[in-house]
Design a protein around this motif. Structure first.
Motif, PDB file in Angstrom:
ATOM      1  N   GLY A 131       0.800  -1.221   0.000  1.00  0.00           N
ATOM      2  CA  GLY A 131       0.000   0.000   0.000  1.00  0.00           C
ATOM      3  C   GLY A 131       0.835   1.273   0.000  1.00  0.00           C
ATOM      4  O   GLY A 131       1.994   1.299   0.431  1.00  0.00           O
ATOM      5  N   THR A 132       0.218   2.353  -0.481  1.00  0.00           N
ATOM      6  CA  THR A 132       0.857   3.670  -0.525  1.00  0.00           C
ATOM      7  C   THR A 132      -0.016   4.672   0.206  1.00  0.00           C
ATOM      8  O   THR A 132      -1.237   4.723  -0.012  1.00  0.00           O
ATOM      9  CB  THR A 132       1.057   4.140  -1.978  1.00  0.00           C
ATOM     10  OG1 THR A 132       1.898   3.213  -2.664  1.00  0.00           O
ATOM     11  CG2 THR A 132       1.691   5.529  -2.032  1.00  0.00           C
ATOM     12  N   LEU A 133       0.602   5.476   1.066  1.00  0.00           N
ATOM     13  CA  LEU A 133      -0.102   6.538   1.778  1.00  0.00           C
ATOM     14  C   LEU A 133       0.156   7.867   1.083  1.00  0.00           C
ATOM     15  O   LEU A 133       1.314   8.234   0.845  1.00  0.00           O
ATOM     16  CB  LEU A 133       0.376   6.616   3.231  1.00  0.00           C
ATOM     17  CG  LEU A 133      -0.283   7.712   4.084  1.00  0.00           C
ATOM     18  CD1 LEU A 133      -1.734   7.343   4.396  1.00  0.00           C
ATOM     19  CD2 LEU A 133       0.501   7.946   5.361  1.00  0.00           C
ATOM     20  N   VAL A 134      -0.915   8.586   0.757  1.00  0.00           N
ATOM     21  CA  VAL A 134      -0.814   9.907   0.133  1.00  0.00           C
ATOM     22  C   VAL A 134      -1.470  10.918   1.064  1.00  0.00           C
ATOM     23  O   VAL A 134      -2.640  10.762   1.420  1.00  0.00           O
ATOM     24  CB  VAL A 134      -1.515   9.938  -1.252  1.00  0.00           C
ATOM     25  CG1 VAL A 134      -1.399  11.327  -1.875  1.00  0.00           C
ATOM     26  CG2 VAL A 134      -0.932   8.873  -2.172  1.00  0.00           C
ATOM     27  N   ALA A 145       3.610   9.326  -0.257  1.00  0.00           N
ATOM     28  CA  ALA A 145       3.738  10.515  -1.096  1.00  0.00           C
ATOM     29  C   ALA A 145       3.069  11.663  -0.347  1.00  0.00           C
ATOM     30  O   ALA A 145       1.870  11.609  -0.080  1.00  0.00           O
ATOM     31  CB  ALA A 145       3.083  10.281  -2.453  1.00  0.00           C
ATOM     32  N   LEU A 146       3.853  12.678  -0.002  1.00  0.00           N
ATOM     33  CA  LEU A 146       3.386  13.718   0.908  1.00  0.00           C
ATOM     34  C   LEU A 146       3.547  15.114   0.304  1.00  0.00           C
ATOM     35  O   LEU A 146       4.641  15.478  -0.147  1.00  0.00           O
ATOM     36  CB  LEU A 146       4.193  13.665   2.221  1.00  0.00           C
ATOM     37  CG  LEU A 146       4.450  12.287   2.842  1.00  0.00           C
ATOM     38  CD1 LEU A 146       5.458  12.404   3.969  1.00  0.00           C
ATOM     39  CD2 LEU A 146       3.133  11.680   3.322  1.00  0.00           C
ATOM     40  N   ASP A 147       2.468  15.877   0.326  1.00  0.00           N
ATOM     41  CA  ASP A 147       2.579  17.292  -0.031  1.00  0.00           C
ATOM     42  C   ASP A 147       2.643  18.150   1.227  1.00  0.00           C
ATOM     43  O   ASP A 147       2.821  19.357   1.139  1.00  0.00           O
ATOM     44  CB  ASP A 147       1.387  17.735  -0.900  1.00  0.00           C
ATOM     45  CG  ASP A 147       1.549  19.164  -1.413  1.00  0.00           C
ATOM     46  OD1 ASP A 147       2.668  19.496  -1.866  1.00  0.00           O
ATOM     47  OD2 ASP A 147       0.585  19.950  -1.342  1.00  0.00           O
ATOM     48  N   VAL A 148       2.471  17.522   2.389  1.00  0.00           N
ATOM     49  CA  VAL A 148       2.475  18.250   3.661  1.00  0.00           C
ATOM     50  C   VAL A 148       3.321  17.483   4.677  1.00  0.00           C
ATOM     51  O   VAL A 148       3.327  16.251   4.692  1.00  0.00           O
ATOM     52  CB  VAL A 148       1.040  18.435   4.205  1.00  0.00           C
ATOM     53  CG1 VAL A 148       0.269  19.461   3.395  1.00  0.00           C
ATOM     54  CG2 VAL A 148       0.278  17.104   4.215  1.00  0.00           C
ATOM     55  N   THR A 149       4.029  18.216   5.508  1.00  0.00           N
ATOM     56  CA  THR A 149       4.816  17.632   6.588  1.00  0.00           C
ATOM     57  C   THR A 149       4.689  18.546   7.801  1.00  0.00           C
ATOM     58  O   THR A 149       4.052  19.604   7.734  1.00  0.00           O
ATOM     59  CB  THR A 149       6.307  17.514   6.203  1.00  0.00           C
ATOM     60  OG1 THR A 149       6.818  18.824   5.902  1.00  0.00           O
ATOM     61  CG2 THR A 149       6.494  16.589   5.018  1.00  0.00           C
TER      62      THR A 149
END
Length: 367
Positions: free
Chosen positions: A276-279, A305-309
């Motif tokens: 699985g992949t977490l976005v 895959a992250l656009d926020v941290t």
């Protein structure tokens, strides 16, 4: 005699003609001057607003003209140099990327402030009840960011699934002589997508994923209508655990609240498929980053895959930056010229309404 009178009359008409034209020109110039004066007076009467700055750390140059049409602008640096001069005249504040921060020290210097316009949907960085106690309204920009953010979610999903970044690095590497066959991605078409948070953005993600013939599951505080579900072929999961167990891709699109802080942690990640992949396109604090690092390193999940941290940007020695199975972008989900201009225009409309004492289109009410 008659002829002499005619000559004199003609002479007078010829002499009068230039005078008449000159008078018209003079009157026209006076009208233009009056109009310019009125415009200047109107400009001088424009209300004052506070912004962070113009440039990479603030408002893009492309959108400042939208604000300038209606307001005099004071940047934060200029304001801080002389708060006593600028403070009393500022009626509105445009907040972009959490700046200027609505701290007590700043609010106390703005006695005429009527409204804080936040660029974006999330207002987790704002203490709305406290701000309201100053008689100041808070607004945001819902709806207008949905398409761009949903596009970003799908871009991250696809780039991660099909190893786009890895492929690019191999292609541009000066040492590359062949493409390794080990560079394998995973299927997107026909896979199962789990959406956590089926609001405006989540629903837009579902619409896009339908084009990939994905099986769509979603978890939300409230179930959407049957019509909404049928339109995108989505199935409701009352329990988050069920969604996590069945999804190949999990996209997180929730607001940051006390209930959603740390929503995805060790337990939730352990329920996901090892493939699985977490976005995440919501907020960094929704995901426990320490737990995510462990899950990525141990193979509990395939990728993230992250656009926020949290924070943004991450410290340069953060372990997430060193893992090969994580893709990170710098919170650019809304960053298209069209979307940014729509957001700023919405902010302007909100501020103008608040200043005029009208109903504010996107006021955020204290809970």
């Amino acid at each position: 005699m008659q002829c002499l009178r005619q000559i004199r009359c003609a002479t007078k008409l010829r002499a009068a003609a230039p005078t008449s034209r000159l008078l018209k020109v003079t009157n026209l110039l006076r009208s233009v001057s009056t109009l310019q004066q009125k415009k200047q007076e109107m400009a001088d009467n424009k209300p004052w607003v506070l912004i962070s700055e113009v440039g990479d750390k603030g408002f893009h140059e492309d959108v400042v003209d939208i604000i300038n049409q209606h307001f005099h602008i004071v940047c934060l640096k200029e304001f801080l140099q002389n708060p006593a001069l600028h403070g009393p005249k500022i009626q509105g504040m445009f907040m972009w990327n959490f700046s200027p921060a609505a701290e007590p020290s700043l609010l106390s210097c703005l006695p005429s402030l009527k409204v804080i316009a936040n660029g974006g949907v999330g207002i987790d960085h704002l203490d709305v009840p406290y701000i309201n106690s100053f008689g100041v309204k808070v607004t945001n920009t819902p709806g207008v960011v949905s398409d761009a953010t949903a596009d970003m979610a799908m871009a991250l999903l696809l780039a991660s699934a099909r190893t786009v970044i890895e492929g690019h690095l191999i292609s541009v590497d000066s040492k590359t002589t062949h493409v390794p066959q080990s560079l394998m991605g995973v299927e997107v078409t026909g896979s199962t997508l789990g959406i956590i948070g089926m609001g405006h953005i989540g629903y837009k993600v579902a619409q896009r994923s339908k084009g990939f013939n994905m099986r769509i599951l979603y978890h939300n505080r409230n179930r959407r209508s049957v019509e909404d579900e049928q339109a995108v072929g989505a199935s409701y999961c009352e329990k988050l655990d069920d969604l996590l167990k069945e999804s190949d891709f999990v996209v997180v699109v929730v607001n940051l609240t006390p209930d959603t802080t740390g929503l995805i942690s060790h337990r939730e990640l352990s329920l996901m498929k090892p493939t699985g992949t977490l976005v995440n396109v919501s907020r960094g604090l929704v995901v426990d980053q320490d737990a995510l690092v462990k899950a990525l390193m141990s193979g509990t999940i395939r990728a993230a895959a992250l656009d926020v941290t949290h924070p943004e940007p991450l410290p340069r020695d953060h372990p997430l930056l060193t893992l090969p199975n994580v893709l990170i972008t710098p919170h650019i989900g809304t960053n298209t010229r069209g979307t940014i201009r729509k957001m700023v225009q919405m902010m302007v409309d909100n501020v103008l309404a608040a200043m005029k004492g009208l109903a504010v289109p996107n006021e955020v009410k204290a809970k």
